[in-house]
Design a protein around this motif. Structure first.
Motif, PDB file in Angstrom:
ATOM      1  N   LEU A   1     -12.713  -3.743   7.743  1.00 22.61           N
ATOM      2  CA  LEU A   1     -11.983  -4.471   6.700  1.00 22.61           C
ATOM      3  C   LEU A   1     -10.522  -4.632   7.099  1.00 22.61           C
ATOM      4  O   LEU A   1      -9.952  -5.724   6.988  1.00 22.61           O
ATOM      5  N   TYR A   2      -9.918  -3.559   7.601  1.00 28.17           N
ATOM      6  CA  TYR A   2      -8.525  -3.630   8.066  1.00 28.17           C
ATOM      7  C   TYR A   2      -8.385  -4.632   9.207  1.00 28.17           C
ATOM      8  O   TYR A   2      -7.464  -5.449   9.217  1.00 28.17           O
ATOM      9  N   LYS A   3      -9.327  -4.585  10.139  1.00 30.11           N
ATOM     10  CA  LYS A   3      -9.292  -5.498  11.279  1.00 30.11           C
ATOM     11  C   LYS A   3      -9.341  -6.960  10.809  1.00 30.11           C
ATOM     12  O   LYS A   3      -8.694  -7.827  11.399  1.00 30.11           O
ATOM     13  N   ALA A   4     -10.058  -7.218   9.723  1.00 33.70           N
ATOM     14  CA  ALA A   4     -10.179  -8.575   9.194  1.00 33.70           C
ATOM     15  C   ALA A   4      -8.881  -9.100   8.584  1.00 33.70           C
ATOM     16  O   ALA A   4      -8.682 -10.314   8.492  1.00 33.70           O
ATOM     17  N   VAL A   5      -7.989  -8.192   8.182  1.00 37.65           N
ATOM     18  CA  VAL A   5      -6.740  -8.630   7.524  1.00 37.65           C
ATOM     19  C   VAL A   5      -5.483  -8.157   8.242  1.00 37.65           C
ATOM     20  O   VAL A   5      -4.375  -8.414   7.772  1.00 37.65           O
ATOM     21  N   ARG A   6      -5.643  -7.476   9.363  1.00 36.71           N
ATOM     22  CA  ARG A   6      -4.473  -6.923  10.074  1.00 36.71           C
ATOM     23  C   ARG A   6      -3.434  -7.996  10.390  1.00 36.71           C
ATOM     24  O   ARG A   6      -2.236  -7.751  10.377  1.00 36.71           O
ATOM     25  N   ASP A   7      -3.892  -9.217  10.649  1.00 38.21           N
ATOM     26  CA  ASP A   7      -2.964 -10.298  10.968  1.00 38.21           C
ATOM     27  C   ASP A   7      -2.088 -10.693   9.783  1.00 38.21           C
ATOM     28  O   ASP A   7      -1.109 -11.412   9.948  1.00 38.21           O
ATOM     29  N   GLN A   8      -2.404 -10.207   8.604  1.00 39.30           N
ATOM     30  CA  GLN A   8      -1.592 -10.475   7.416  1.00 39.30           C
ATOM     31  C   GLN A   8      -0.548  -9.381   7.187  1.00 39.30           C
ATOM     32  O   GLN A   8       0.250  -9.472   6.261  1.00 39.30           O
ATOM     33  N   SER A   9      -0.571  -8.345   8.018  1.00 37.35           N
ATOM     34  CA  SER A   9       0.357  -7.235   7.843  1.00 37.35           C
ATOM     35  C   SER A   9       1.763  -7.656   8.247  1.00 37.35           C
ATOM     36  O   SER A   9       2.026  -7.983   9.400  1.00 37.35           O
ATOM     37  N   THR A  10       2.638  -7.653   7.271  1.00 36.50           N
ATOM     38  CA  THR A  10       4.041  -7.965   7.517  1.00 36.50           C
ATOM     39  C   THR A  10       4.717  -6.810   8.230  1.00 36.50           C
ATOM     40  O   THR A  10       5.618  -7.001   9.018  1.00 36.50           O
ATOM     41  N   GLY A  11       4.247  -5.590   7.928  1.00 37.84           N
ATOM     42  CA  GLY A  11       4.800  -4.436   8.605  1.00 37.84           C
ATOM     43  C   GLY A  11       4.787  -3.180   7.765  1.00 37.84           C
ATOM     44  O   GLY A  11       4.102  -3.085   6.751  1.00 37.84           O
ATOM     45  N   VAL A  12       5.607  -2.234   8.209  1.00 40.82           N
ATOM     46  CA  VAL A  12       5.608  -0.879   7.693  1.00 40.82           C
ATOM     47  C   VAL A  12       7.055  -0.465   7.422  1.00 40.82           C
ATOM     48  O   VAL A  12       7.950  -0.737   8.239  1.00 40.82           O
ATOM     49  N   CYS A  13       7.275   0.206   6.312  1.00 43.86           N
ATOM     50  CA  CYS A  13       8.618   0.683   5.968  1.00 43.86           C
ATOM     51  C   CYS A  13       9.156   1.612   7.062  1.00 43.86           C
ATOM     52  O   CYS A  13       8.526   2.620   7.402  1.00 43.86           O
ATOM     53  N   ARG A  14      10.294   1.246   7.627  1.00 43.28           N
ATOM     54  CA  ARG A  14      10.906   2.049   8.691  1.00 43.28           C
ATOM     55  C   ARG A  14      11.263   3.452   8.204  1.00 43.28           C
ATOM     56  O   ARG A  14      10.944   4.447   8.841  1.00 43.28           O
TER      57      ARG A  14
ATOM     58  N   VAL B   1       0.861  -1.180   0.000  1.00 40.71           N
ATOM     59  CA  VAL B   1       0.000   0.000   0.000  1.00 40.71           C
ATOM     60  C   VAL B   1       0.896   1.228   0.000  1.00 40.71           C
ATOM     61  O   VAL B   1       1.640   1.467   0.958  1.00 40.71           O
ATOM     62  N   LEU B   2       0.829   1.991  -1.087  1.00 46.75           N
ATOM     63  CA  LEU B   2       1.607   3.224  -1.232  1.00 46.75           C
ATOM     64  C   LEU B   2       0.715   4.457  -1.187  1.00 46.75           C
ATOM     65  O   LEU B   2       1.203   5.573  -1.049  1.00 46.75           O
ATOM     66  N   ALA B   3      -0.595   4.254  -1.314  1.00 50.46           N
ATOM     67  CA  ALA B   3      -1.554   5.359  -1.368  1.00 50.46           C
ATOM     68  C   ALA B   3      -1.521   6.178  -0.078  1.00 50.46           C
ATOM     69  O   ALA B   3      -1.398   5.634   1.012  1.00 50.46           O
TER      70      ALA B   3
ATOM     71  N   VAL C   1       3.736  -9.498  -6.671  1.00 50.68           N
ATOM     72  CA  VAL C   1       3.699  -8.230  -5.941  1.00 50.68           C
ATOM     73  C   VAL C   1       2.721  -7.293  -6.642  1.00 50.68           C
ATOM     74  O   VAL C   1       2.791  -7.083  -7.851  1.00 50.68           O
ATOM     75  N   ILE C   2       1.796  -6.750  -5.852  1.00 49.84           N
ATOM     76  CA  ILE C   2       0.831  -5.782  -6.341  1.00 49.84           C
ATOM     77  C   ILE C   2       0.981  -4.509  -5.512  1.00 49.84           C
ATOM     78  O   ILE C   2       1.114  -4.585  -4.288  1.00 49.84           O
TER      79      ILE C   2
ATOM     80  N   ALA D   1       1.042 -11.253   2.168  1.00 51.32           N
ATOM     81  CA  ALA D   1       1.735 -10.263   2.993  1.00 51.32           C
ATOM     82  C   ALA D   1       1.187  -8.886   2.647  1.00 51.32           C
ATOM     83  O   ALA D   1       1.031  -8.549   1.472  1.00 51.32           O
ATOM     84  N   LEU D   2       0.881  -8.110   3.670  1.00 51.32           N
ATOM     85  CA  LEU D   2       0.418  -6.739   3.513  1.00 51.32           C
ATOM     86  C   LEU D   2       1.509  -5.821   4.047  1.00 51.32           C
ATOM     87  O   LEU D   2       1.906  -5.929   5.211  1.00 51.32           O
ATOM     88  N   VAL D   3       1.997  -4.928   3.187  1.00 48.23           N
ATOM     89  CA  VAL D   3       3.089  -4.027   3.552  1.00 48.23           C
ATOM     90  C   VAL D   3       2.658  -2.589   3.291  1.00 48.23           C
ATOM     91  O   VAL D   3       2.135  -2.277   2.217  1.00 48.23           O
ATOM     92  N   PHE D   4       2.873  -1.724   4.272  1.00 48.17           N
ATOM     93  CA  PHE D   4       2.586  -0.303   4.112  1.00 48.17           C
ATOM     94  C   PHE D   4       3.917   0.410   3.855  1.00 48.17           C
ATOM     95  O   PHE D   4       4.857   0.283   4.646  1.00 48.17           O
ATOM     96  N   ASP D   5       3.974   1.150   2.752  1.00 51.82           N
ATOM     97  CA  ASP D   5       5.223   1.778   2.317  1.00 51.82           C
ATOM     98  C   ASP D   5       4.913   3.179   1.814  1.00 51.82           C
ATOM     99  O   ASP D   5       3.762   3.503   1.523  1.00 51.82           O
TER     100      ASP D   5
END
Length: 118
Positions: free
Chosen positions: A63-76, A8-10, A115-116, A39-43
């Motif tokens: 919706l986020y709560k339903a998939v939060r456990d798939q979040s690999t993490g966030v770009c430091r 997610v880059l938006a 990768v999407i 894997a869900l990554v916020f960048d």
């Protein structure tokens, strides 16, 4: 089986960007429900989303709560650049820094992930 990494880059600034986020979360949810590795990554500016989505009043919160456990993490690096690193820590998400303080896109590709980006 499909291995999927969703980046997610938006940003959080417009209705169109909210639409991109929702599409990303729906893709993660579909893969999760199918039992696929996902894997869900916020960048980038997308590092601002976890804090916004933590608010139960946010329209995409459930919706986020339903998939939060798939979040690999966030770009430091980006979390620091956008001033949300402390917020990310409070949310309990890892800060990713595999390559120059950024998540390693290459590692997902090398592991056979599609990768999407949204």
């Amino acid at each position: 089986m499909v291995k999927l990494a969703v980046f997610v880059l938006a940003d959080i600034e417009s209705h169109g960007e909210l639409g991109r986020l929702v599409n990303a979360l729906v893709a993660v949810k579909e893969a999760k429900e199918a039992g696929d590795p996902v894997a869900l990554v916020f960048d980038g500016a997308g590092t601002r989303w976890p804090g916004a989505l933590a608010d139960p009043a946010h329209p995409a919160h459930l919706l986020y709560k339903a998939v939060r456990d798939q979040s690999t993490g966030v770009c430091r690096f980006c979390a620091d650049a956008f001033g949300v690193a402390e917020q990310i820590r409070r949310e309990g998400l890892p800060l990713l820094d595999q390559y120059d303080q950024h998540p390693s896109l290459r590692s997902y590709l090398a592991d056979g992930y599609h990768v999407i980006t949204f």
